[in-house]
Design a protein around this motif. Structure first.
Motif, PDB file in Angstrom:
ATOM      1  N   ASP A   1      12.844   7.156   1.809  1.00  0.00           N
ATOM      2  CA  ASP A   1      12.161   5.867   1.971  1.00  0.00           C
ATOM      3  C   ASP A   1      10.651   5.974   1.776  1.00  0.00           C
ATOM      4  N   LEU A   2      10.147   7.144   1.439  1.00  0.00           N
ATOM      5  CA  LEU A   2       8.704   7.371   1.377  1.00  0.00           C
ATOM      6  C   LEU A   2       7.986   6.328   0.518  1.00  0.00           C
ATOM      7  N   ASP A   3       8.477   6.074  -0.673  1.00  0.00           N
ATOM      8  CA  ASP A   3       7.732   5.206  -1.600  1.00  0.00           C
ATOM      9  C   ASP A   3       7.726   3.750  -1.157  1.00  0.00           C
ATOM     10  N   VAL A   4       8.851   3.256  -0.649  1.00  0.00           N
ATOM     11  CA  VAL A   4       8.853   1.860  -0.207  1.00  0.00           C
ATOM     12  C   VAL A   4       7.971   1.692   1.024  1.00  0.00           C
ATOM     13  N   LEU A   5       7.971   2.668   1.914  1.00  0.00           N
ATOM     14  CA  LEU A   5       7.104   2.592   3.097  1.00  0.00           C
ATOM     15  C   LEU A   5       5.631   2.617   2.692  1.00  0.00           C
ATOM     16  N   LEU A   6       5.307   3.443   1.697  1.00  0.00           N
ATOM     17  CA  LEU A   6       3.924   3.502   1.221  1.00  0.00           C
ATOM     18  C   LEU A   6       3.509   2.178   0.581  1.00  0.00           C
ATOM     19  N   ALA A   7       4.398   1.578  -0.198  1.00  0.00           N
ATOM     20  CA  ALA A   7       4.077   0.301  -0.840  1.00  0.00           C
ATOM     21  C   ALA A   7       3.815  -0.779   0.196  1.00  0.00           C
ATOM     22  N   TRP A   8       4.646  -0.834   1.223  1.00  0.00           N
ATOM     23  CA  TRP A   8       4.435  -1.833   2.279  1.00  0.00           C
ATOM     24  C   TRP A   8       3.136  -1.558   3.032  1.00  0.00           C
ATOM     25  N   ALA A   9       2.885  -0.285   3.345  1.00  0.00           N
ATOM     26  CA  ALA A   9       1.680   0.059   4.107  1.00  0.00           C
ATOM     27  C   ALA A   9       0.416  -0.276   3.338  1.00  0.00           C
ATOM     28  N   ASN A  10       0.477  -0.187   2.007  1.00  0.00           N
ATOM     29  CA  ASN A  10      -0.713  -0.434   1.187  1.00  0.00           C
ATOM     30  C   ASN A  10      -0.813  -1.878   0.701  1.00  0.00           C
ATOM     31  N   ASP A  11       0.107  -2.737   1.119  1.00  0.00           N
ATOM     32  CA  ASP A  11      -0.026  -4.158   0.789  1.00  0.00           C
ATOM     33  C   ASP A  11      -1.345  -4.686   1.355  1.00  0.00           C
ATOM     34  N   ALA A  12      -2.026  -5.517   0.587  1.00  0.00           N
ATOM     35  CA  ALA A  12      -3.376  -5.958   0.968  1.00  0.00           C
ATOM     36  C   ALA A  12      -3.394  -6.650   2.320  1.00  0.00           C
ATOM     37  N   ALA A  13      -2.415  -7.522   2.578  1.00  0.00           N
ATOM     38  CA  ALA A  13      -2.393  -8.238   3.860  1.00  0.00           C
ATOM     39  C   ALA A  13      -2.101  -7.285   5.015  1.00  0.00           C
ATOM     40  N   THR A  14      -1.232  -6.313   4.785  1.00  0.00           N
ATOM     41  CA  THR A  14      -0.928  -5.318   5.820  1.00  0.00           C
ATOM     42  C   THR A  14      -2.171  -4.501   6.153  1.00  0.00           C
ATOM     43  N   ARG A  15      -2.894  -4.058   5.135  1.00  0.00           N
ATOM     44  CA  ARG A  15      -4.098  -3.276   5.374  1.00  0.00           C
ATOM     45  C   ARG A  15      -5.156  -4.107   6.102  1.00  0.00           C
ATOM     46  N   ALA A  16      -5.271  -5.373   5.749  1.00  0.00           N
ATOM     47  CA  ALA A  16      -6.281  -6.229   6.387  1.00  0.00           C
ATOM     48  C   ALA A  16      -6.026  -6.414   7.866  1.00  0.00           C
ATOM     49  N   ALA A  17      -4.747  -6.376   8.282  1.00  0.00           N
ATOM     50  CA  ALA A  17      -4.410  -6.570   9.689  1.00  0.00           C
ATOM     51  C   ALA A  17      -4.335  -5.266  10.478  1.00  0.00           C
ATOM     52  N   SER A  18      -4.479  -4.122   9.785  1.00  0.00           N
ATOM     53  CA  SER A  18      -4.369  -2.820  10.439  1.00  0.00           C
ATOM     54  C   SER A  18      -5.689  -2.435  11.092  1.00  0.00           C
ATOM     55  N   PHE A  19      -5.611  -1.448  11.974  1.00  0.00           N
ATOM     56  CA  PHE A  19      -6.829  -0.955  12.606  1.00  0.00           C
ATOM     57  C   PHE A  19      -7.617  -0.052  11.659  1.00  0.00           C
ATOM     58  N   THR A  20      -6.943   0.560  10.681  1.00  0.00           N
ATOM     59  CA  THR A  20      -7.625   1.291   9.613  1.00  0.00           C
ATOM     60  C   THR A  20      -7.265   0.597   8.304  1.00  0.00           C
ATOM     61  N   THR A  21      -8.267   0.107   7.607  1.00  0.00           N
ATOM     62  CA  THR A  21      -8.016  -0.781   6.467  1.00  0.00           C
ATOM     63  C   THR A  21      -8.050  -0.082   5.116  1.00  0.00           C
ATOM     64  N   ALA A  22      -8.407   1.196   5.075  1.00  0.00           N
ATOM     65  CA  ALA A  22      -8.509   1.896   3.792  1.00  0.00           C
ATOM     66  C   ALA A  22      -7.132   2.079   3.169  1.00  0.00           C
ATOM     67  N   VAL A  23      -7.092   2.090   1.837  1.00  0.00           N
ATOM     68  CA  VAL A  23      -5.846   2.348   1.115  1.00  0.00           C
ATOM     69  C   VAL A  23      -5.381   3.773   1.425  1.00  0.00           C
ATOM     70  N   ILE A  24      -4.074   3.936   1.595  1.00  0.00           N
ATOM     71  CA  ILE A  24      -3.504   5.227   1.976  1.00  0.00           C
ATOM     72  C   ILE A  24      -3.072   5.986   0.733  1.00  0.00           C
ATOM     73  N   GLU A  25      -3.537   7.221   0.589  1.00  0.00           N
ATOM     74  CA  GLU A  25      -3.121   8.058  -0.532  1.00  0.00           C
ATOM     75  C   GLU A  25      -1.707   8.587  -0.298  1.00  0.00           C
ATOM     76  N   ARG A  26      -0.986   8.845  -1.383  1.00  0.00           N
ATOM     77  CA  ARG A  26       0.420   9.251  -1.257  1.00  0.00           C
ATOM     78  C   ARG A  26       0.567  10.571  -0.498  1.00  0.00           C
ATOM     79  N   VAL A  27      -0.329  11.525  -0.756  1.00  0.00           N
ATOM     80  CA  VAL A  27      -0.238  12.816  -0.067  1.00  0.00           C
ATOM     81  C   VAL A  27      -0.410  12.624   1.440  1.00  0.00           C
ATOM     82  N   ALA A  28      -1.386  11.812   1.830  1.00  0.00           N
ATOM     83  CA  ALA A  28      -1.610  11.558   3.257  1.00  0.00           C
ATOM     84  C   ALA A  28      -0.413  10.832   3.865  1.00  0.00           C
ATOM     85  N   HIS A  29       0.149   9.906   3.116  1.00  0.00           N
ATOM     86  CA  HIS A  29       1.312   9.175   3.611  1.00  0.00           C
ATOM     87  C   HIS A  29       2.508  10.111   3.778  1.00  0.00           C
ATOM     88  N   ALA A  30       2.688  11.028   2.839  1.00  0.00           N
ATOM     89  CA  ALA A  30       3.796  11.984   2.940  1.00  0.00           C
ATOM     90  C   ALA A  30       3.651  12.858   4.180  1.00  0.00           C
TER      91      ALA A  30
END
Length: 423
Positions: free
Chosen positions: A280-309
């Motif tokens: 599920d790694l890629d779908v979770l990363l796509a959801w986490a990096n959605d613009a609205a999701t990032r805007a509502a998060s406590f850390t708003t920076a885009v997540i790199e794939r290596v860090a997400h893994a």
């Protein structure tokens, strides 16, 4: 059998497949846990069609049915080794019997050396190791399975003052022997976990092919691992490990954690909540990096794939973390996550898939999570921090039965902590 559970002894000529089919028909279990190398894939699939299946593994590679819960407490294992399965991995889940507990003081360096090369000692090295240690003026306690060993028997008779040989010790007796020894020569197997919990320094011998992965992981963790042809340096190796002390840090409670995960997998299920896997790694990363999701998060920076893994690996291996995908009739609604940070409390995280926003998904997702937590007793209360500039989340947590507990700044954002009891 010792604990009073029903058991059956299979006749010597009965195949494992026949035994399992008989057990399924006779007992109609809800859950089958298999700890055996020789159960073929076809048999596993027949079992999985009739009961929830959990398999205790040593080495990745066997093809397992899709719904199998995989339990592997070896060092160096990662979710990527079982990408399509729900996993229970790592030393936090070590299946160590409760008789092995932390010893506060260690014996002096002239106390005996324990030689324990596994239940089978497939390379037959115990007599050689004992002879080498005796030649180096060590006192030795050898522990083997209860079977004949002419070479070891001859050594024991010739050196009865310095070599003690025990056969078939139970857990309390073996734990007592470990606590009385200054160091050990062990097989590169999970007996190393028991020694580490007792606090016994050890040199490990890599003696069998199915130890390759663990031997490599032990070496990376700082444990001294030797091949059989390196026994000539054993005396110096023992001096080194005595000076260094135990390298591995192992905690007890692994069997209880594994039992809880088996129950969660087979009993305390909520149909819409599927435990996440490495696939599920890629779908979770796509959801986490959605613009609205990032805007509502406590850390708003885009997540790199290596860090997400790395993050997903930690989540899937953490003994107190749970991560699910919520699905209904083939549609993915989002993710739910729990992290138990205190004995009876867990923090909630929720992500609604971008394509599901505005369809009322968050409320039933939170209700499902509360139901799961109540049934599994994972935590007595759940809490979540929500930013004040996220009115939709403020509303949905309140509607889900959470109550406001406090307000404060969290990572630069004014936020409210919500809480709900699950008992």
């Amino acid at each position: 059998a010792w604990s009073g559970l029903p058991y059956e002894l299979a006749p010597p000529d009965q195949s494992l497949a026949t035994l399992l089919e008989h057990a399924l028909a006779q007992h109609r279990p809800t859950t089958v846990v298999i700890d055996h190398y020789d159960v073929d894939t076809a048999t596993l699939e027949r079992v999985a069609a009739q009961a929830a299946l959990a398999v205790i593994e040593d080495v990745p590679g066997r093809r397992l049915p899709a719904a199998t819960l995989v339990i592997n407490h070896g060092l160096g294992l990662r979710p990527v080794d079982y990408p399509n399965h729900v996993t229970v991995l790592g030393s936090a889940h070590a299946l160590i019997r409760p008789d092995f507990t932390v010893v506060s003081t260690r014996p002096a360096d002239d106390a005996p050396v324990l030689v324990l090369l596994g239940a089978t000692d497939v390379a037959g090295l115990a007599p050689t190791v004992c002879a080498q240690l005796l030649a180096q003026n060590e006192r030795v306690i050898a522990v083997t399975a209860p079977r004949d060993d002419a070479a070891l028997a001859t050594l024991a008779r010739a050196h009865e003052a310095r070599l003690t040989w025990h056969q078939g010790l139970d857990a309390p007796a073996l734990a007592a022997v470990m606590a009385a020894c200054s160091a050990a020569v062990l097989s590169a197997s999970t007996v190393v976990y028991e020694a580490a919990l007792v606090g016994l320094p050890a040199v490990c011998l890599h003696t069998a092919g199915n130890q390759d992965r663990l031997a490599q992981a032990l070496t990376m963790a700082g444990v001294l691992v030797r091949a059989p042809e390196q026994l000539g340096a054993l005396s110096e190796d023992l001096r080194r490990v005595r000076r260094a002390g135990p390298i591995l840090t192992i905690t007890g409670g692994g069997p209880a954690r594994v039992a809880a995960r088996v129950h969660e997998h087979t009993v305390f299920t909520v149909p819409s909540m599927r435990p996440a896997t490495w696939a599920d790694l890629d779908v979770l990363l796509a959801w986490a990096n959605d613009a609205a999701t990032r805007a509502a998060s406590f850390t708003t920076a885009v997540i790199e794939r290596v860090a997400h893994a790395r993050w997903l690996q930690r989540q899937l291996m953490h003994p107190d973390a749970r991560l699910w995908l919520v699905e209904d009739q083939g549609e993915r609604w989002g993710t739910l996550r729990l992290l138990r940070e205190e004995a009876h409390a867990a923090t909630v995280s929720i992500t609604v898939a971008p394509e599901q926003r505005g369809r009322g998904r968050a409320l039933p997702m939170l209700h499902a999570l509360t139901a799961w937590t109540r049934r599994s007793a994972f935590a007595q209360r759940l809490s979540a921090w929500v930013r004040h500039d996220n009115p939709a989340s403020l509303t949905v947590f309140a509607r889900a039965g959470y109550t406001k507990q406090e307000e404060r700044m969290v990572q630069g954002h004014l936020s409210t902590r919500f809480e709900i009891g699950t008992t």
